[in-house]
Design a protein around this motif. Structure first.
Motif, PDB file in Angstrom:
ATOM      1  N   VAL A  30       5.683   1.947  -8.643  1.00  0.00           N
ATOM      2  CA  VAL A  30       6.035   3.407  -7.817  1.00  0.00           C
ATOM      3  C   VAL A  30       6.627   4.303  -8.826  1.00  0.00           C
ATOM      4  O   VAL A  30       6.381   5.441  -8.787  1.00  0.00           O
ATOM      5  CB  VAL A  30       6.851   3.003  -6.564  1.00  0.00           C
ATOM      6  CG1 VAL A  30       7.265   4.423  -5.678  1.00  0.00           C
ATOM      7  CG2 VAL A  30       6.192   2.021  -5.383  1.00  0.00           C
ATOM      8  N   GLY A  31       7.515   3.686  -9.496  1.00  0.00           N
ATOM      9  CA  GLY A  31       8.197   4.520 -10.388  1.00  0.00           C
ATOM     10  C   GLY A  31       7.208   5.173 -11.454  1.00  0.00           C
ATOM     11  O   GLY A  31       7.396   6.305 -11.950  1.00  0.00           O
ATOM     12  N   ALA A  32       6.294   4.285 -11.944  1.00  0.00           N
ATOM     13  CA  ALA A  32       5.347   4.526 -12.982  1.00  0.00           C
ATOM     14  C   ALA A  32       4.720   5.925 -12.362  1.00  0.00           C
ATOM     15  O   ALA A  32       4.287   6.875 -13.139  1.00  0.00           O
ATOM     16  CB  ALA A  32       4.805   3.281 -13.198  1.00  0.00           C
ATOM     17  N   ILE A  33       4.005   5.604 -11.017  1.00  0.00           N
ATOM     18  CA  ILE A  33       3.365   6.643 -10.469  1.00  0.00           C
ATOM     19  C   ILE A  33       3.947   7.975 -10.572  1.00  0.00           C
ATOM     20  O   ILE A  33       3.399   8.857 -10.671  1.00  0.00           O
ATOM     21  CB  ILE A  33       2.846   6.088  -9.106  1.00  0.00           C
ATOM     22  CG1 ILE A  33       2.199   4.992  -9.061  1.00  0.00           C
ATOM     23  CG2 ILE A  33       2.146   7.154  -8.328  1.00  0.00           C
ATOM     24  CD1 ILE A  33       0.716   4.912  -9.601  1.00  0.00           C
ATOM     25  N   LEU A  34       5.412   7.640 -10.029  1.00  0.00           N
ATOM     26  CA  LEU A  34       6.163   9.081  -9.812  1.00  0.00           C
ATOM     27  C   LEU A  34       6.104   9.692 -11.434  1.00  0.00           C
ATOM     28  O   LEU A  34       5.874  10.988 -11.607  1.00  0.00           O
ATOM     29  CB  LEU A  34       7.576   8.778  -9.668  1.00  0.00           C
ATOM     30  CG  LEU A  34       7.868   8.585  -8.076  1.00  0.00           C
ATOM     31  CD1 LEU A  34       9.277   8.294  -7.809  1.00  0.00           C
ATOM     32  CD2 LEU A  34       7.909  10.440  -7.673  1.00  0.00           C
ATOM     33  N   PHE A  35       6.409   8.965 -12.429  1.00  0.00           N
ATOM     34  CA  PHE A  35       6.478   9.199 -13.660  1.00  0.00           C
ATOM     35  C   PHE A  35       5.081  10.037 -14.170  1.00  0.00           C
ATOM     36  O   PHE A  35       5.271  11.016 -14.717  1.00  0.00           O
ATOM     37  CB  PHE A  35       6.720   8.136 -14.846  1.00  0.00           C
ATOM     38  CG  PHE A  35       6.713   8.362 -16.192  1.00  0.00           C
ATOM     39  CD1 PHE A  35       7.964   8.763 -16.718  1.00  0.00           C
ATOM     40  CD2 PHE A  35       5.773   8.410 -16.958  1.00  0.00           C
ATOM     41  CE1 PHE A  35       7.903   9.041 -18.060  1.00  0.00           C
ATOM     42  CE2 PHE A  35       5.705   8.541 -18.308  1.00  0.00           C
ATOM     43  CZ  PHE A  35       6.874   8.960 -18.826  1.00  0.00           C
ATOM     44  N   LEU A  36       3.950   9.388 -13.825  1.00  0.00           N
ATOM     45  CA  LEU A  36       2.581  10.109 -14.206  1.00  0.00           C
ATOM     46  C   LEU A  36       2.633  11.533 -13.481  1.00  0.00           C
ATOM     47  O   LEU A  36       2.117  12.381 -13.970  1.00  0.00           O
ATOM     48  CB  LEU A  36       1.348   9.049 -13.840  1.00  0.00           C
ATOM     49  CG  LEU A  36       1.484   7.874 -14.650  1.00  0.00           C
ATOM     50  CD1 LEU A  36       0.278   7.056 -14.263  1.00  0.00           C
ATOM     51  CD2 LEU A  36       1.346   8.057 -16.190  1.00  0.00           C
ATOM     52  N   PHE A  37       3.090  11.309 -12.188  1.00  0.00           N
ATOM     53  CA  PHE A  37       2.928  12.817 -11.458  1.00  0.00           C
ATOM     54  C   PHE A  37       3.697  13.621 -12.024  1.00  0.00           C
ATOM     55  O   PHE A  37       3.126  15.004 -12.328  1.00  0.00           O
ATOM     56  CB  PHE A  37       3.526  12.516 -10.127  1.00  0.00           C
ATOM     57  CG  PHE A  37       2.742  12.030  -9.130  1.00  0.00           C
ATOM     58  CD1 PHE A  37       1.279  12.854  -9.240  1.00  0.00           C
ATOM     59  CD2 PHE A  37       2.913  11.431  -7.746  1.00  0.00           C
ATOM     60  CE1 PHE A  37       0.348  12.593  -8.182  1.00  0.00           C
ATOM     61  CE2 PHE A  37       1.980  11.185  -6.996  1.00  0.00           C
ATOM     62  CZ  PHE A  37       0.842  11.768  -7.117  1.00  0.00           C
ATOM     63  N   THR A  38       4.951  13.567 -12.535  1.00  0.00           N
ATOM     64  CA  THR A  38       5.931  14.346 -13.074  1.00  0.00           C
ATOM     65  C   THR A  38       5.291  14.983 -14.503  1.00  0.00           C
ATOM     66  O   THR A  38       5.275  16.210 -14.721  1.00  0.00           O
ATOM     67  CB  THR A  38       7.140  13.971 -13.265  1.00  0.00           C
ATOM     68  OG1 THR A  38       7.348  13.011 -12.483  1.00  0.00           O
ATOM     69  CG2 THR A  38       8.196  14.974 -12.878  1.00  0.00           C
ATOM     70  N   GLY A  44       0.914  -1.337  -0.086  1.00  0.00           N
ATOM     71  CA  GLY A  44      -0.070  -0.071  -0.042  1.00  0.00           C
ATOM     72  C   GLY A  44       0.826   1.259  -0.032  1.00  0.00           C
ATOM     73  O   GLY A  44       1.665   1.350   0.893  1.00  0.00           O
ATOM     74  N   ILE A  45       0.738   1.938  -0.916  1.00  0.00           N
ATOM     75  CA  ILE A  45       1.603   3.254  -1.168  1.00  0.00           C
ATOM     76  C   ILE A  45       1.063   4.522  -0.768  1.00  0.00           C
ATOM     77  O   ILE A  45       1.606   5.630  -0.632  1.00  0.00           O
ATOM     78  CB  ILE A  45       2.065   3.374  -2.615  1.00  0.00           C
ATOM     79  CG1 ILE A  45       1.136   3.839  -3.525  1.00  0.00           C
ATOM     80  CG2 ILE A  45       3.063   2.183  -2.983  1.00  0.00           C
ATOM     81  CD1 ILE A  45       1.533   4.367  -4.787  1.00  0.00           C
TER      82      ILE A  45
END
Lengths: 290, 276
Positions: free
Chosen positions: A264-272, A63-64
């Motif tokens: 998690v990296g993909a989520i960060l990518f989408l955020f940026t 869970g993130i």
């Protein structure tokens, strides 16, 4: 002859632009190729909404939400410091300082951006953290606040530099017109220069935000990396980036944990990505109104 | 700090690379890194024609590199997992574990803490959030700050298995650190802290506790780790692809020799047998 050179340069720049796009495409492809299989085992809902992160337990929990909140909190704290100070520095350099001193001062601010993040982290670990711990009577100095303060200082040059570019780009005719109408220096700055430079300032804010969200080493060293929910400024927190940095080295390649870190990296990518798009839109919208 | 720098994955190339073309690459656990580095240094002196490269990165990284054929020896602080075995065998790699050293995990607190000993159950209760103040254990009225290695590390896995008995470390606000050195550093700077580090990372700025199980309390020591009486200990391995040949075999034999085992001791770990 001249045309041949021109063509060559054109081909070169075209090649470079394509290459960087190609690189970005490959990164996106690999990131999502490694991340997507994860969601066959864990639903995106329990991934994004889960509050427990025990990736190596049996059975594991992924869970993130605590990390999303941690990244958000630390970034917000950093911006609360970097934006007012950054804009103030930009106005000071662009409007108040005599012209001869502007460049040296700006260079000095930009040097801040050149300090390696591990140095900030070490400073936070041995100086700032223990100081805050003593001052505020906390059980530990490794808190979201410590990380926010350091990230604020690290994002400051980005915000200040881009905002200052925007301030200098305001044509002198605007200032002269304002002064000629009887406005004071302060009024000119606040009512004419700031609105005219608004879009550039927003761009600076969004770049600073990107810097804060993406920073890894410093937060890893000073934030305590505790995936707690709900987070608070005075308790340890864990960010998305720190999670990847902490655990990637030991996660068995191809396993569920490994894929979770890619997710998690993909989520960060989408955020940026979202940040850039929104930043662009806001800058255009605000700029267009002027 | 030296260890931290090394742990950051700095590639150490010893000897004259490329002269004879013979290379030996080790990769893996940052816990085993000091042993691998020391052994590689001395080994390279004995074999000047050989280029030895030692890299950190973590047990998982080392195993992945061995499977991909990008290293000759994987250093690990935990045995391979079933998923890793399967991956290896699928690729035609037959992992061979060599026990090269032992490591005791010491439970440490801030030197100002009057507590001298804890049972494994008490330590578990701290990490699962049942005990949150030192006064519950007869100490000062001070909030306990549990410090842990990140949950993916080999050190954590051993702690989780032996001390937590595979329970989740669910206490609020556990500080997770990326290296043994960072755990020691944090405990040394936090009066209420408790943490755990490999024996090689004990230093005067932190205090090791005697750990009790079934009524007897033992401070972590080399003798008790070798004898198997100290409860929180683990084996450290080097893994090769099949039974090694050539320089890889020579290197493993060197690490297992009396001279190699003395280097294990020098690196701060416990040799697999008594050496003087």
């Amino acid at each position: 002859m001249a045309r041949a050179a021109e063509r060559l340069v054109k081909a070169l720049t075209w090649g470079c632009a394509t290459l960087s796009l190609f690189g970005l495409g490959l990164i996106t492809l690999f990131l999502f190729r490694e991340a997507i299989p994860f969601f066959r085992h864990i639903s995106p809902f329990s991934f994004l909404g889960g509050t427990a992160w025990y990736p190596t337990q049996e059975p594991p929990s992924f869970g993130i939400l605590p990390m999303l909140a941690g990244s958000g909190l630390v970034t917000a704290g950093a911006l609360a410091l970097a934006v007012p100070f950054g804009v103030a520095v930009a106005l000071f350099v662009g409007e108040v300082l005599p012209r001869g001193l502007r460049d040296p001062f700006k260079v000095a601010v930009e040097i801040l951006a050149g300090i390696p993040s591990v140095v900030y982290g070490f400073f936070g670990l041995v100086v700032l953290g223990p100081w805050l711990q003593g001052r505020l009577g906390l059980p530990t100095g490794q808190t979201a606040l410590t990380a926010s303060l350091l990230l604020g200082v690290m994002a400051l040059p980005t915000v200040a530099s881009v905002a200052e570019d925007a301030v200098s780009a305001v044509p002198d005719s605007l200032r002269e017109a304002s002064l000629a109408l009887g406005a004071t220096h302060w009024q000119t700055m606040w009512r004419v220069v700031v609105p005219a430079a608004r879009s550039g300032m927003f761009a600076g804010v969004f770049l600073g935000m990107g810097r804060a969200i993406g920073e890894t080493m410093t937060v890893l060293m000073v934030s305590g990396n505790s995936p707690v929910w709900p987070p608070s400024l005075l308790s340890p927190v864990r960010t998305l980036t720190a999670t990847i940095a902490l655990e990637m080295a030991e996660a068995p390649v191809g396993g569920l944990h490994y894929r979770a870190l890619f997710a998690v990296g993909a989520i960060l990518f989408l955020f940026t990505l979202l940040l850039n798009v929104v930043g662009d839109l806001v800058a255009q919208h605000v700029g267009g109104k002027r | 700090m030296v260890r931290t720098a090394a742990a950051l994955g700095v590639v150490l190339v010893l000897g004259l690379a490329g002269l004879a073309g013979e290379e030996l690459t080790l990769k893996g656990s940052t816990t085993v890194l000091p042993i691998a580095q020391l052994a590689a240094e001395v080994f390279a002196e004995l074999h000047p024609e050989l280029a030895v490269s030692v890299q950190g990165g973590g047990s998982g990284t080392g195993i992945a590199a061995l499977i991909d054929g990008t290293c000759d020896i994987a250093d690990v602080s935990r045995p391979m997992k079933p998923s890793e075995w399967k991956r290896a065998v699928d690729r035609g790699v037959y992992p061979f574990h060599w026990l090269v050293a032992l490591d005791g995990i010491a439970i440490v607190v801030h030197p100002s803490n009057p507590i001298r000993q804890l049972t494994l159950d008490q330590i578990r209760d701290i990490y699962t959030g049942e005990i949150i103040n030192w006064k519950e254990l007869g100490g000062p009225d001070l909030r306990i700050v549990p410090v842990s290695r990140d949950t993916a590390s080999g050190t954590y896995e051993v702690f989780n298995e032996i001390v937590l008995r595979k329970e989740e470390p669910s206490a609020q606000g556990i500080l997770y650190q990326s290296s043994n050195a960072a755990v020691a550093e944090t405990v040394a700077r936090t009066p209420g802290a408790i943490g755990y580090v490999g024996l090689g990372f004990l230093n005067p700025a932190i205090k090791a506790l005697a750990v009790g199980e079934g009524g007897t309390y033992l401070l972590p020591s080399e003798e008790d780790v070798i004898a198997g009486t100290y409860p929180i200990a683990r084996p450290l391995f080097m893994i090769t692809d099949g039974f090694p040949q050539g320089v890889v075999r020579e290197f493993i034999l060197f690490v297992l020799s009396d001279e190699g085992q003395k280097l294990v001791k020098e690196a701060g770990y416990v040799p697999v047998r008594r050496v003087n």
